[in-house]
Write an enzyme that holds these catalytic residues in place. Structure first.
Site, mmCIF file in Angstrom:
data_model
loop_
_atom_site.group_PDB
_atom_site.id
_atom_site.type_symbol
_atom_site.label_atom_id
_atom_site.label_comp_id
_atom_site.label_asym_id
_atom_site.label_seq_id
_atom_site.Cartn_x
_atom_site.Cartn_y
_atom_site.Cartn_z
ATOM 1 C CB SER A 159 -1.059 0.038 1.197
ATOM 2 O OG SER A 159 -0.023 0.328 2.246
ATOM 3 C CE LYS A 197 -2.293 1.747 4.722
ATOM 4 N NZ LYS A 197 -1.205 0.903 5.109
#
Length: 238
Positions: A159, A197
């Site tokens: 991701s 993230k």
């Protein structure tokens, strides 16, 4: 001059390697020396490294090089010449092995290398729990670090691929509980999940943003997300 425990550990590792071709685990070292804590083994290994008896190989987790043995255990003709030879077979020159379970702080050696704990895998996709008890360590250049405590994590998932962070990479994290907007952080969600993230705060919301269009940005209330570290570098093996 080695302490009694340093000498015992060095000889235990040396004989174990000669007999089995692999390095003993930290549990085996701890049991052999009758120590209560694995951190004691880490301190002994650090002491042996500083005295030039063993060496940790840079950028390779769980790798040791035995450079020399105490004169007291060498044949008479080899005393006073007890250094790593420049010629001979690989077995004569050096003994290398994989080993795990070291614990300690971010102590640095004279060669500018810092030994950081590797806390396991962290999701760069769906969040997974990060391991908090290190089972191996990574040697990192001092110049990569910016002060404070640091640790490493192995990335699982894709991701964050558009930020240059790939599955299998080892990321270097500075331990902290806050970070500026746009920073890539280790985030703890609801005290259960840990993920890597990009952080964005706006009003009373916290967004954890992926760097891959196939993943949605996740939005949380401010009390649900805790910053546990900030990305400062990474390593990749080819």
């Amino acid at each position: 001059m080695l302490t009694k425990k340093q000498h015992e550990l060095l000889m235990f590792i040396h004989h174990y390697l000669e007999d089995r071709g692999v390095c003993p685990s930290f549990d085996e070292m701890k049991e052999a020396l009758d120590l209560k804590s694995k951190s004691g083994i880490h301190r002994l290994i650090t002491g042996l490294t500083e005295r030039g008896f063993i060496r940790r190989l840079p950028h390779r987790a769980r790798a040791l090089e035995v450079l020399k043995l105490p004169d007291a255990v060498l044949p008479e003709g080899l005393k006073n010449r007890n250094t790593k030879p420049s010629t001979g077979s690989p077995k004569e020159n050096v003994v290398q092995a994989e080993f795990g379970n070291r614990s300690g702080d971010n102590s640095s050696a004279d060669n500018g290398i810092v030994n950081l704990p590797l806390y396991g895998r962290i999701a760069a996709g769906l969040a997974i729990e990060a391991v908090t008890d290190p089972d191996s360590f990574v040697d990192v250049p001092q110049s990569m670090l910016d002060g404070g405590k640091h640790y490493c994590l192995e990335v699982a998932g894709d991701s964050m691929i558009n930020a240059g962070i790939h599955d299998g990479d080892t990321v270097v994290i500075r331990d902290c509980n806050t970070a500026e907007n746009g920073a890539i952080v280790v985030a703890l969600i609801d005290n259960e999940e840990v993920t890597l993230k990009r952080l964005h705060r706006k009003g009373n919301t916290v967004a954890l943003e992926a760097e891959n269009p196939e993943y949605e940005t996740r939005i949380f209330g401010p009390d649900r997300v805790k910053v546990q570290g900030k990305l400062v570098g990474l390593f990749r093996q080819y």
